[in-house]
Design a protein around this motif. Structure first.
Motif, PDB file in Angstrom:
ATOM      1  N   LEU A  51       0.848  -1.198   0.000  1.00  0.00           N
ATOM      2  CA  LEU A  51       0.000   0.000   0.000  1.00  0.00           C
ATOM      3  C   LEU A  51       0.878   1.239   0.000  1.00  0.00           C
ATOM      4  O   LEU A  51       0.558   2.246  -0.611  1.00  0.00           O
ATOM      5  N   CYS A  75      -1.861  -8.693  -2.377  1.00  0.00           N
ATOM      6  CA  CYS A  75      -2.838  -8.998  -1.325  1.00  0.00           C
ATOM      7  C   CYS A  75      -3.232 -10.476  -1.333  1.00  0.00           C
ATOM      8  O   CYS A  75      -3.838 -10.949  -0.383  1.00  0.00           O
TER       9      CYS A  75
ATOM     10  N   ASP B 158      -7.232   2.152   0.854  1.00  0.00           N
ATOM     11  CA  ASP B 158      -6.210   1.187   1.270  1.00  0.00           C
ATOM     12  C   ASP B 158      -6.845  -0.114   1.725  1.00  0.00           C
ATOM     13  O   ASP B 158      -6.395  -1.205   1.363  1.00  0.00           O
ATOM     14  N   ALA B 159      -7.908   0.016   2.557  1.00  0.00           N
ATOM     15  CA  ALA B 159      -8.548  -1.182   3.093  1.00  0.00           C
ATOM     16  C   ALA B 159      -9.115  -2.037   1.959  1.00  0.00           C
ATOM     17  O   ALA B 159      -8.968  -3.264   1.968  1.00  0.00           O
ATOM     18  N   GLN B 160      -9.738  -1.408   0.974  1.00  0.00           N
ATOM     19  CA  GLN B 160     -10.342  -2.200  -0.113  1.00  0.00           C
ATOM     20  C   GLN B 160      -9.266  -2.749  -1.054  1.00  0.00           C
ATOM     21  O   GLN B 160      -9.401  -3.865  -1.546  1.00  0.00           O
ATOM     22  N   ALA B 161      -8.226  -1.983  -1.284  1.00  0.00           N
ATOM     23  CA  ALA B 161      -7.146  -2.500  -2.135  1.00  0.00           C
ATOM     24  C   ALA B 161      -6.530  -3.734  -1.487  1.00  0.00           C
ATOM     25  O   ALA B 161      -6.170  -4.692  -2.169  1.00  0.00           O
ATOM     26  N   SER B 162      -6.459  -3.724  -0.138  1.00  0.00           N
ATOM     27  CA  SER B 162      -5.900  -4.878   0.564  1.00  0.00           C
ATOM     28  C   SER B 162      -6.768  -6.108   0.397  1.00  0.00           C
ATOM     29  O   SER B 162      -6.320  -7.216   0.639  1.00  0.00           O
ATOM     30  N   ARG B 163      -8.030  -5.902   0.027  1.00  0.00           N
ATOM     31  CA  ARG B 163      -8.888  -7.069  -0.213  1.00  0.00           C
ATOM     32  C   ARG B 163      -9.024  -7.328  -1.710  1.00  0.00           C
ATOM     33  O   ARG B 163      -9.942  -7.995  -2.158  1.00  0.00           O
ATOM     34  N   GLY B 164      -8.133  -6.756  -2.475  1.00  0.00           N
ATOM     35  CA  GLY B 164      -8.056  -7.107  -3.885  1.00  0.00           C
ATOM     36  C   GLY B 164      -8.930  -6.294  -4.804  1.00  0.00           C
ATOM     37  O   GLY B 164      -9.161  -6.683  -5.948  1.00  0.00           O
TER      38      GLY B 164
END
Ligand SMILES: Nc1ncnc2c1ncn2[C@@H]1O[C@H](COP(=O)(O)OP(=O)(O)OP(=O)(O)O)[C@@H](O)[C@H]1O
Ligand SMILES: [Mg+2]
Lengths: 281, 245
Positions: A51, A75, B158-164
């Motif tokens: 990120l 991810c 960031d949170a959603q990108a971390s879930r792809g």
């Protein structure tokens, strides 16, 4: 393996947040990352799944340099559960919320939903399967947030303050979950201020971060028994360490252990009590 | 992902530039004059006059050329859209360019004003204009919260990108749908934040007294402030004169 090699990082228009940080997370490791507020823990976590990209130095995840790969690729390998769960909820119910990541991984609708339900069960959230995420309590939201990343079965899982708002039973369940992953050869990085819980966790390694620098790294017994180190990160030692210190000061030699069971056993034997199989009360 | 950096162009920069040391009153008059003129005239000539006579000097005074450039870059899609749509519907090149330029002028003027004016100056200014305190307070609080909301939006991305989540994936419809996981939490968090703020304010007795005491108002206008005001009037007159020639 995740390796962080001499990483420096700062946000735009800001001071240095991480200063020459190096760290490795080996497969099957449970690593604790602790440090005072603003020491850079969350920033470091975001560097691990791409990120944020290091300003200097490298972060390499299973041979992939994070600077050369997108978050969408990374991810799948590194799961990151953000500190604030509210930042991710958008689905109409908890099951859909968990299924979101699974669909992004390419699972079909039905498959993703089935898997989501089984993960909800694992986290004790099955009765909320059709409840909007916003209606959950604070602690349940945090758990749903963890569940939604856990479901993607990343090889490395990063938990940012996972115990926030969790009751004793859930904290215990979290430890079981972490060790379940360890048993599967996966690694978990846990960021927490909760020393008591951390001392019960039985991590392989503790990393202390202070003002953006790694000031200590070692096994929990070494770190948690070091008052000066803990103090420089605004932490207080767990009760078992305090008890040990008080006993030693009074000339009682007891084993240096974070486990009350071991301490109690030793005291009991000295006082003429009897030994029990360690663990349960 | 989405560039939120353009919001930074509207953020107060601190008392750095000569523009930020100018009293907010003449600055507001300049802003209103430039806006009104830009909206009143629709010829390309007038827009160019406004840009050169009224906007460029202030950009120079504010020392914000680099900020303006990055602002234009991050909003270029919007300008292209305004220009393109106007051109498609009117087939009038100079008119479409004028409309595009008008948008540029408005955005740049607003950015210059808000970059160089602290929220406390704004609320003093609004109080001077006899705007009720609760309006002033709401307005300045909203402005103060822009950076916070931008930061929160970043956390959500960031949170959603971390879930792809990948925004640029799939068909057009699919791509639009990709924005749902961003927009829903951004909205919900903003609404929740506003409730929390209201509760926090009320628990500190906000609105208990009708009449508020103010420690400081705006200081009297200095010589430079008057000069700025005179320059704004002269600039406006020049634009009107030259545009009608
Ligand atoms: N988006 C951002 N922009 C600018 N500065 C930031 C941003 N996020 C964090 N910082 C700054 O970076 C520093 C480290 O922040 P970080 O969130 O990594 O700390 P932390 O160790 O996770 O703290 P906490 O224990 O409170 O969660 C802080 O000084 C913070 O002000
Ligand atoms: Mg943090």
């Amino acid at each position: 393996m995740i390796s962080v090699e001499r990483v420096c990082f700062w946000y735009s228009r800001g001071a240095t947040v991480l200063d020459d940080v190096s760290l490795t997370i080996s497969d099957g490791d449970v690593v604790l990352l602790m440090g005072e507020n603003g020491s850079g823990k969350t920033t470091l976590a975001k560097l691990l799944n791409g990120l944020l990209k290091p300003k200097s130095g490298r972060v390499v995840v299973d041979g992939l340099d994070t600077r050369e790969h997108s978050v969408a690729e990374l991810c799948r390998i590194v799961g990151y559960v953000p500190q604030n769960p509210e930042h991710q909820f958008f689905a109409e119910n908890a099951a859909e919320e968990v299924a979101f990541g699974l669909r992004n991984l390419g699972l079909g609708d039905k498959e993703a939903l089935d898997e989501a339900l089984s993960v909800l069960r694992k986290f004790g959230l099955e009765r909320y399967a059709s409840t909007p995420p916003w209606q959950l309590s604070g602690g349940e939201m945090k758990r749903l947030s963890i569940a939604s990343v856990y479901a993607m079965q990343p090889k490395y899982l990063i938990l940012d303050e996972p115990t926030i708002g969790q009751d004793a039973k859930q904290k215990k369940a979290l430890i079981d979950l972490i060790f379940g992953m360890k048993a599967e050869g996966k690694a978990v990085l846990v960021i927490t201020h909760d020393v008591e819980w951390a001392s019960e966790l039985g991590a392989d390694k503790v990393v202390l971060l202070s003002k953006g620098k790694v000031i200590a790294e070692g096994v929990p017994e070494d770190i948690f028994f070091n008052y000066t180190l803990l103090k420089s990160c605004n932490l207080v030692p767990p009760v078992s360490v305090d008890l040990y210190a008080h006993l030693s000061k009074r000339g009682f030699s007891v084993p240096r252990s974070l486990d009350y069971g071991v301490l109690a056993e030793s005291i009991a034997l000295k006082l003429g009590g009897s030994s029990v199989v360690s663990g349960s009360i | 992902m989405v560039a939120l950096s353009f919001l930074a162009a509207f953020e107060y920069e601190g008392k750095l530039s000569r523009l930020s040391r100018v009293d907010p009153r003449p600055k507001l008059i300049w802003l209103v004059a430039a806006m009104v003129l830009s909206i009143a005239y629709s010829s390309l000539k007038a827009q160019l006059l406004i840009a050169v006579i009224m906007v460029l000097p202030v950009i120079a005074l504010g020392g914000v050329a680099s900020v303006v450039l990055s602002l234009l870059k991050s909003t270029s899609l919007l300008f292209a859209m305004v220009f393109g749509l106007n051109y498609v519907f009117t087939r009038d090149l100079s008119f479409s360019l004028a409309m595009g330029l008008r948008l540029v002028i408005l955005v740049v003027c607003f950015a210059s004003f808000f970059r160089s004016t602290h929220t406390s100056e704004l609320s003093d200014l609004m109080t001077k204009l006899r705007i009720p305190f609760y309006v002033t307070f709401t307005f300045t609080t909203a402005i103060r919260f822009i950076p916070t909301l931008a930061m929160e939006a970043q956390e959500i991305m960031d949170a959603q990108a971390s879930r792809g989540l990948e925004l640029e994936r799939g068909s057009l419809l699919r791509r639009l749908k990709n924005y749902i996981p961003l927009l829903v939490p951004i909205l919900v968090c903003a609404i929740r934040r506003s409730y929390q703020l209201a509760e926090a304010l009320e628990s500190r007795c906000f609105g208990y007294t009708k009449k508020r005491t103010m420690a400081y108002g705006l200081p009297p206008m200095s010589k430079t402030d008057w000069m700025f005001l005179a320059a704004s009037v002269a600039q406006s007159a020049a634009v009107i004169l030259l545009a009608s020639m």
